[in-house]
Structure formats: structure tokens, C-alpha cells
Write a protein that holds these residues in place. Sequence first.
Motif, mmCIF file in Angstrom:
data_model
loop_
_atom_site.group_PDB
_atom_site.id
_atom_site.type_symbol
_atom_site.label_atom_id
_atom_site.label_comp_id
_atom_site.label_asym_id
_atom_site.label_seq_id
_atom_site.Cartn_x
_atom_site.Cartn_y
_atom_site.Cartn_z
ATOM 1 N N ASN A 212 0.818 -1.217 0.000
ATOM 2 C CA ASN A 212 0.000 0.000 0.000
ATOM 3 C C ASN A 212 0.846 1.259 0.000
ATOM 4 O OD1 ASN A 212 -1.515 -2.105 2.123
ATOM 5 N ND2 ASN A 212 -2.812 -1.307 0.485
ATOM 6 N N TYR A 233 -4.361 1.793 -5.477
ATOM 7 C CA TYR A 233 -4.401 2.993 -4.640
ATOM 8 C C TYR A 233 -3.136 3.145 -3.773
ATOM 9 C CZ TYR A 233 -9.297 2.919 -6.023
ATOM 10 O OH TYR A 233 -10.454 2.892 -6.757
ATOM 11 N N ARG A 235 0.720 4.242 -2.588
ATOM 12 C CA ARG A 235 1.424 5.525 -2.522
ATOM 13 C C ARG A 235 2.923 5.251 -2.462
ATOM 14 N NH1 ARG A 235 -2.517 3.676 0.717
ATOM 15 N NH2 ARG A 235 -1.911 4.683 2.678
ATOM 16 N N ARG A 258 -4.428 3.368 -10.026
ATOM 17 C CA ARG A 258 -4.935 4.568 -9.320
ATOM 18 C C ARG A 258 -3.964 4.956 -8.208
ATOM 19 N NH1 ARG A 258 -8.102 0.411 -11.031
ATOM 20 N NH2 ARG A 258 -9.371 0.153 -9.164
ATOM 21 N N ALA A 259 -2.681 4.891 -8.540
ATOM 22 C CA ALA A 259 -1.621 5.075 -7.550
ATOM 23 C C ALA A 259 -1.088 6.505 -7.577
ATOM 24 C CB ALA A 259 -0.487 4.085 -7.813
#
Length: 327
Positions: A212, A233, A235, A258-259
Motif C-alpha cells: 500500500n 491505490y 502511494r 490509481r496510484a
Amino acid sequence: MKAIVARAPGGPEVLALADVPAPVPGPGEILIDVVAAGINRADVQQRRGFYPPPAGATDILGLEVSGRIAGFGPDVTRPFSVGEKVVALLSGGGYAQQVAVPAGQVLRLPDGVDVVTAASLPEVAATVYSNLFMTAQLQAGETVLVHGGTGGIGVMAVQLAKAAGARVIATAGSDEKAAMLTGFLGADAAINYRSQDFVELVKEHTDGRGANVILDVVGAKYLAQNLSALALYGRLVVIGLQGGTTAELDLGVLLAKRAAVIGTTLRARPTEEKSIIMDGVRSNVWPLVASGAVKTIVDKTFPLAQAAAAHAYFDSGSHVGKVLLTL
């Protein structure tokens, strides 16, 4: 006063002890008699000529110190007193007998930590807290990949992430260091990046989902691999450029996940931002240090006059945790 200066860009041999003017604290600043200073990768980059100090900052190396308060400039409102033991986050100047620093970047020592060991804390605690929690918003139950897990930043990141309830995977440069990560420091998994594929193993440890959050000190060299290792998602927070500054970014991978790719530095931030970060460190990191949940790890100390030898040792990559200069 005595301070370490870099006579020219280059290797550790360019560092020398010299007489320089003592700092005079300005409005809102605290004067500190330095007891110890931490060595950081940014110091090495500055020594090599690749990381100049921010505008207005001294060119003396050193981004964190511990010591005793020696005096105050005008308009210091924080409740400190002369002689108190403190640590400070700096924009430079730590390799010296004295330093002047904005009061918002000064903290009292956490309970149970001696004044020398405390020099290992301010820069790494501020870097990790600001990036993992303020920027990446790491949550309990998430998986974080920490590159360089046995360096000063890595040691702090592994422990703070575990204390926050995250699952921690970390990389290191040898099997011995990897074993320390999972043993002494409590990482859930460790990867020897010299002999193992960290992307493959991150996916293996997360049932294919990926990490994550990734805290990266390498930069360009790892960009494509980091994107591959990210979860949906995810980061990616880049805080160092040991592996270069330029790489190709596959936007298709970034969009599909969608990072986010986030780049941050600490040194050049305004005083107001650093004060907010240090307030967060005092509230959220210091209690963990005081309780023993976060360990302070000092690999080796050198007298200030031996800064060249200290940098040579740091450059060797042999250390685990922090290397300090003492006065």
C-alpha cells in the motif's frame, strides 16, 4: 568555534576541522551547545557537491544535533531554559560546537534517552513521521515496503510502522541485515535486494496485492520496480536519490493502479512546516521511544575531529542504525 568544513566537493578526505564564527541566535532562535550530531545521507550528498544547502542556510554539514541550551535570541516563546538537554532538526550547521535553530525545531529529549544517543533521533523521526503518516497516510492493517531497512531512516520507519499496526516488509543488502530486520526490529518480512527480487517477494507476501505504501530512498533505479510492487491505490513516497534522478514512468501502470508517486524533502521546508512536523514527533514518536516500543540504534560514534573517518565508515555501508559525531 570549531566546526567541520568541506574544503571542496569530494570524498571523506575533504572534511577538516576549522575555526569558524560562532552563530548568533536571531529572533525566535535557540542557541545550543552541541553534544552530538547525526550523520545522514544528505550530508554525504552535500559533501560530494550534489546537495547544496537551502538559501540562507550555513554550508556547515549536519541536519540534527543533541545538546544543551546555551541562550536565546529575541522573541523565543517556547518554555525552555538555559542548560536544558534538547535535540534539534536543522537546515545545516550540526557539525560544530554550537548551532542556532528556530525554537519550533527544538524538542526536549524523550524520557530514558541519554543526550548523546538522542542525536540519532530528530532527523530520522521527522522524516519518517512526516512521510509515512502525514503524507502517505499509512493506516493500521496496510502493508508498507521500506527500502534500506537497516539505515537510520529504515530502522525508524520499520519500528514506527509496526507500532502503528502496519505490516512491514523491508529490504537490506545482506542476509545478516535481513535477519536483524525480522528479528531485532520486528519486520514481518525482509528481502536481500542483492540476491532476491523484491517485487516478486512483496507480491508473494501480500497474496499478489502489493504494498500500500513504499518508502524509497533509491529513486530512479527503482521507479519501475516500485510501481510494479504497489497495490491498488498505493502511494510511492520518494525521499532519496541514491539510484539516480531520471527514469521513465509508465503512466499506464500508474493509472491502472490509481496510484500516486510523491516526492518530498525535509531540509528545504519552511520553518512553520518543520515546527508542525516536530510537534507531531513530540506527540506521536517520543512516547514510543520512551516506552521502548521504538529502539534507538547507534552503530558507532566518532569524535568531531574524526568526521572524515566517520564519513568513510558511513560510506562503506557497514552500519546498522545511526553514526554519530560527538563533542
